[in-house]
Design a protein around this motif. Structure first.
Motif, PDB file in Angstrom:
ATOM      1  N   ALA A 182      13.781 -11.096 -87.262  1.00  0.00           N
ATOM      2  CA  ALA A 182      15.037 -11.741 -87.651  1.00  0.00           C
ATOM      3  C   ALA A 182      15.315 -12.974 -86.798  1.00  0.00           C
ATOM      4  CB  ALA A 182      16.190 -10.748 -87.544  1.00  0.00           C
ATOM      5  N   ALA A 183      15.202 -12.837 -85.474  1.00  0.00           N
ATOM      6  CA  ALA A 183      15.477 -13.964 -84.586  1.00  0.00           C
ATOM      7  C   ALA A 183      14.470 -15.081 -84.783  1.00  0.00           C
ATOM      8  CB  ALA A 183      15.458 -13.493 -83.126  1.00  0.00           C
ATOM      9  N   THR A 184      13.197 -14.730 -84.967  1.00  0.00           N
ATOM     10  CA  THR A 184      12.149 -15.744 -85.087  1.00  0.00           C
ATOM     11  C   THR A 184      12.229 -16.489 -86.410  1.00  0.00           C
ATOM     12  OG1 THR A 184      10.707 -14.376 -83.691  1.00  0.00           O
ATOM     13  CG2 THR A 184       9.675 -16.132 -84.957  1.00  0.00           C
ATOM     14  N   VAL A 185      12.324 -15.756 -87.500  1.00  0.00           N
ATOM     15  CA  VAL A 185      12.368 -16.399 -88.823  1.00  0.00           C
ATOM     16  C   VAL A 185      13.634 -17.243 -88.973  1.00  0.00           C
ATOM     17  CG1 VAL A 185      12.547 -15.968 -91.301  1.00  0.00           C
ATOM     18  CG2 VAL A 185      10.901 -14.670 -89.920  1.00  0.00           C
ATOM     19  N   THR A 186      14.780 -16.674 -88.573  1.00  0.00           N
ATOM     20  CA  THR A 186      16.033 -17.416 -88.666  1.00  0.00           C
ATOM     21  C   THR A 186      16.009 -18.661 -87.781  1.00  0.00           C
ATOM     22  OG1 THR A 186      17.243 -15.354 -89.088  1.00  0.00           O
ATOM     23  CG2 THR A 186      18.534 -17.266 -88.394  1.00  0.00           C
ATOM     24  N   GLY A 187      15.528 -18.488 -86.560  1.00  0.00           N
ATOM     25  CA  GLY A 187      15.476 -19.615 -85.634  1.00  0.00           C
ATOM     26  C   GLY A 187      14.570 -20.721 -86.115  1.00  0.00           C
ATOM     27  N   LEU A 188      13.391 -20.366 -86.601  1.00  0.00           N
ATOM     28  CA  LEU A 188      12.448 -21.388 -87.056  1.00  0.00           C
ATOM     29  C   LEU A 188      12.948 -22.109 -88.310  1.00  0.00           C
ATOM     30  CD1 LEU A 188       9.108 -19.486 -86.407  1.00  0.00           C
ATOM     31  CD2 LEU A 188       9.932 -21.527 -85.222  1.00  0.00           C
ATOM     32  N   ALA A 189      13.609 -21.379 -89.203  1.00  0.00           N
ATOM     33  CA  ALA A 189      14.189 -22.034 -90.377  1.00  0.00           C
ATOM     34  C   ALA A 189      15.274 -23.025 -89.954  1.00  0.00           C
ATOM     35  CB  ALA A 189      14.773 -20.985 -91.319  1.00  0.00           C
ATOM     36  N   CYS A 190      16.114 -22.612 -88.999  1.00  0.00           N
ATOM     37  CA  CYS A 190      17.169 -23.489 -88.492  1.00  0.00           C
ATOM     38  C   CYS A 190      16.565 -24.701 -87.777  1.00  0.00           C
ATOM     39  CB  CYS A 190      18.064 -22.698 -87.547  1.00  0.00           C
ATOM     40  SG  CYS A 190      19.445 -23.627 -86.839  1.00  0.00           S
ATOM     41  N   ALA A 191      15.508 -24.485 -86.989  1.00  0.00           N
ATOM     42  CA  ALA A 191      14.888 -25.572 -86.247  1.00  0.00           C
ATOM     43  C   ALA A 191      14.240 -26.583 -87.181  1.00  0.00           C
ATOM     44  CB  ALA A 191      13.841 -25.011 -85.275  1.00  0.00           C
ATOM     45  N   ALA A 192      13.492 -26.088 -88.178  1.00  0.00           N
ATOM     46  CA  ALA A 192      12.837 -26.993 -89.116  1.00  0.00           C
ATOM     47  C   ALA A 192      13.860 -27.806 -89.903  1.00  0.00           C
ATOM     48  CB  ALA A 192      11.939 -26.204 -90.059  1.00  0.00           C
ATOM     49  N   ALA A 193      14.943 -27.149 -90.330  1.00  0.00           N
ATOM     50  CA  ALA A 193      15.998 -27.865 -91.046  1.00  0.00           C
ATOM     51  C   ALA A 193      16.663 -28.897 -90.136  1.00  0.00           C
ATOM     52  CB  ALA A 193      17.033 -26.875 -91.580  1.00  0.00           C
ATOM     53  N   GLY A 194      16.903 -28.518 -88.884  1.00  0.00           N
ATOM     54  CA  GLY A 194      17.513 -29.447 -87.943  1.00  0.00           C
ATOM     55  C   GLY A 194      16.659 -30.671 -87.691  1.00  0.00           C
ATOM     56  N   VAL A 195      15.342 -30.464 -87.561  1.00  0.00           N
ATOM     57  CA  VAL A 195      14.441 -31.603 -87.365  1.00  0.00           C
ATOM     58  C   VAL A 195      14.469 -32.530 -88.585  1.00  0.00           C
ATOM     59  CG1 VAL A 195      12.022 -32.280 -87.090  1.00  0.00           C
ATOM     60  CG2 VAL A 195      12.942 -30.388 -85.756  1.00  0.00           C
ATOM     61  N   ALA A 196      14.522 -31.949 -89.786  1.00  0.00           N
ATOM     62  CA  ALA A 196      14.577 -32.758 -91.003  1.00  0.00           C
ATOM     63  C   ALA A 196      15.857 -33.595 -91.047  1.00  0.00           C
ATOM     64  CB  ALA A 196      14.483 -31.861 -92.235  1.00  0.00           C
ATOM     65  N   VAL A 197      16.992 -32.961 -90.717  1.00  0.00           N
ATOM     66  CA  VAL A 197      18.269 -33.691 -90.703  1.00  0.00           C
ATOM     67  C   VAL A 197      18.255 -34.775 -89.631  1.00  0.00           C
ATOM     68  CG1 VAL A 197      20.747 -33.452 -90.244  1.00  0.00           C
ATOM     69  CG2 VAL A 197      19.565 -31.740 -91.638  1.00  0.00           C
ATOM     70  N   TRP A 198      17.736 -34.435 -88.475  1.00  0.00           N
ATOM     71  CA  TRP A 198      17.666 -35.396 -87.363  1.00  0.00           C
ATOM     72  C   TRP A 198      16.777 -36.578 -87.726  1.00  0.00           C
ATOM     73  CZ3 TRP A 198      16.040 -33.593 -81.749  1.00  0.00           C
ATOM     74  CH2 TRP A 198      16.333 -34.625 -80.832  1.00  0.00           C
ATOM     75  N   THR A 199      15.635 -36.318 -88.358  1.00  0.00           N
ATOM     76  CA  THR A 199      14.716 -37.393 -88.753  1.00  0.00           C
ATOM     77  C   THR A 199      15.375 -38.333 -89.756  1.00  0.00           C
ATOM     78  OG1 THR A 199      12.841 -35.887 -88.426  1.00  0.00           O
ATOM     79  CG2 THR A 199      12.428 -37.901 -89.681  1.00  0.00           C
ATOM     80  N   SER A 200      16.095 -37.768 -90.713  1.00  0.00           N
ATOM     81  CA  SER A 200      16.755 -38.603 -91.721  1.00  0.00           C
ATOM     82  C   SER A 200      17.859 -39.453 -91.116  1.00  0.00           C
ATOM     83  CB  SER A 200      17.322 -37.723 -92.833  1.00  0.00           C
ATOM     84  OG  SER A 200      18.356 -36.879 -92.336  1.00  0.00           O
ATOM     85  N   ALA A 201      18.426 -39.014 -89.971  1.00  0.00           N
ATOM     86  CA  ALA A 201      19.511 -39.762 -89.334  1.00  0.00           C
ATOM     87  C   ALA A 201      19.007 -40.878 -88.423  1.00  0.00           C
ATOM     88  CB  ALA A 201      20.396 -38.809 -88.529  1.00  0.00           C
TER      89      ALA A 201
END
Length: 317
Positions: A182-201
């Motif tokens: 739970a911690a790993t899958v949730t964390g990695l999904a959040c991290a990948a999404a965050g990197v995508a948002v950060w890159t677009s900004a």
């Protein structure tokens, strides 16, 4: 009464050990942040180009990964508390200890344990993405956004502070769901999404627009490692936990070196776009670094989703 006093001493020792481990982990994260922030002024003072900057970071990370194995052997021989207190002095004896030991520096036989191998592979990929992201973020803030060393360090708190929050949340999720999944899958999904948002900004040129992505990426990257560490320690026999810890930490740092090497090689193939004539990074280098970090985190997400069990037997083999 004596039993109550004994339990109190045990709890005190556990709290001290937890505090020591937390401080040590914080020191590693702090050290990596300092290296990333200091890289630009160091390159300017020494006249380093973009390729040389990548080499500096690789030397640092490879040195850290090799020392992790050596210090692990010292702790195995002399005990953890004594090693912590006398670590600086014992560094001078590291070579002697390695040469005299009949046991291997790294016990790679532990990789035959499926649960351990999966957790190590995930830790490797997470560190590859995390260190690459932190390095390119610090360089971008100074060389592209033209922030000062102090200001860029403060700006990176939006990434580093959520990392700490993620580590706390990781333990809570593992205790609730009984595994690292739970911690790993949730964390990695959040991290990948965050990197995508950060890159677009990045194209906005305004550091404030980057904060949401930094917060999400930091929180997500902080969640997998503590849960995976517990998973690794639980998957090996008690008498192999020291070897498992050494192998985990060594391969984790090697993951950071691998990420920097791969992403640096990709970025430098397009040097005309990623660095100017003086070897200073451009926005294209940041995008390349962020995309590479996102790829590593996405690979880790897929591996965690397919290989981590939903519940873990809490009794070690």
């Amino acid at each position: 009464m004596d039993s109550l006093a004994a339990r109190s001493r045990v709890r005190s020792r556990k709290r001290f050990l937890l505090a020591a481990m937390g401080c040590a982990g914080g020191m590693v994260l702090f050290d990596q942040t300092v290296v990333a922030v200091a890289l630009t002024p160091m390159a300017r003072d020494l006249g380093l180009d973009a390729a040389a900057m990548y080499r500096v970071v690789l030397i640092y990370v490879l040195s850290l990964s090799s020392l992790a194995a050596v210090v692990g052997m010292i702790a195995r021989r002399f005990g953890f508390p004594r090693t912590v207190r006398c670590g600086v002095v014992l560094f001078a004896a590291a070579g002697w200890v390695v040469l005299r030991s009949r046991r291997p520096v790294l016990d790679l036989r532990l990789m035959r344990l499926r649960a351990f191998a999966v957790a190590v592979a995930l830790t490797f990929l997470v560190q590859a993405g995390q260190l690459s992201l932190m390095l390119h973020a610090a360089v971008h803030l100074q060389q592209v956004e033209h922030l000062s060393v102090l200001t860029s360090g403060v700006a990176l708190l939006a990434l580093v502070v959520p990392l700490g929050a993620g580590t706390y949340l990781s333990g809570r999720l593992r205790d609730r769901f009984g595994s690292a999944r739970a911690a790993t899958v949730t964390g990695l999904a959040c991290a990948a999404a965050g990197v995508a948002v950060w890159t677009s900004a990045l194209a906005s040129g305004d550091p404030y627009w980057q904060i949401p992505g930094m917060l999400a990426a930091g929180l997500g990257m902080g969640m997998p490692i503590p849960a995976l560490s517990a998973e690794m320690m639980n998957s090996v026999p008690d008498d192999a936990r020291a070897d498992a810890s050494v192998l985990r930490q060594t391969l984790r740092q090697m993951g950071g070196a691998f990420g920097i090497a791969v992403i640096g090689a990709v970025a430098l193939t397009g040097k005309d776009r990623t660095a100017n004539g003086a070897g200073v990074f451009t926005g294209a280098a940041t995008v390349a670094g962020f995309v590479g970090a996102g790829v590593f985190l996405t690979l880790a997400f897929v591996l965690a989703l397919t290989m981590l069990p939903r519940r873990t037997d809490l009794t070690p083999p």
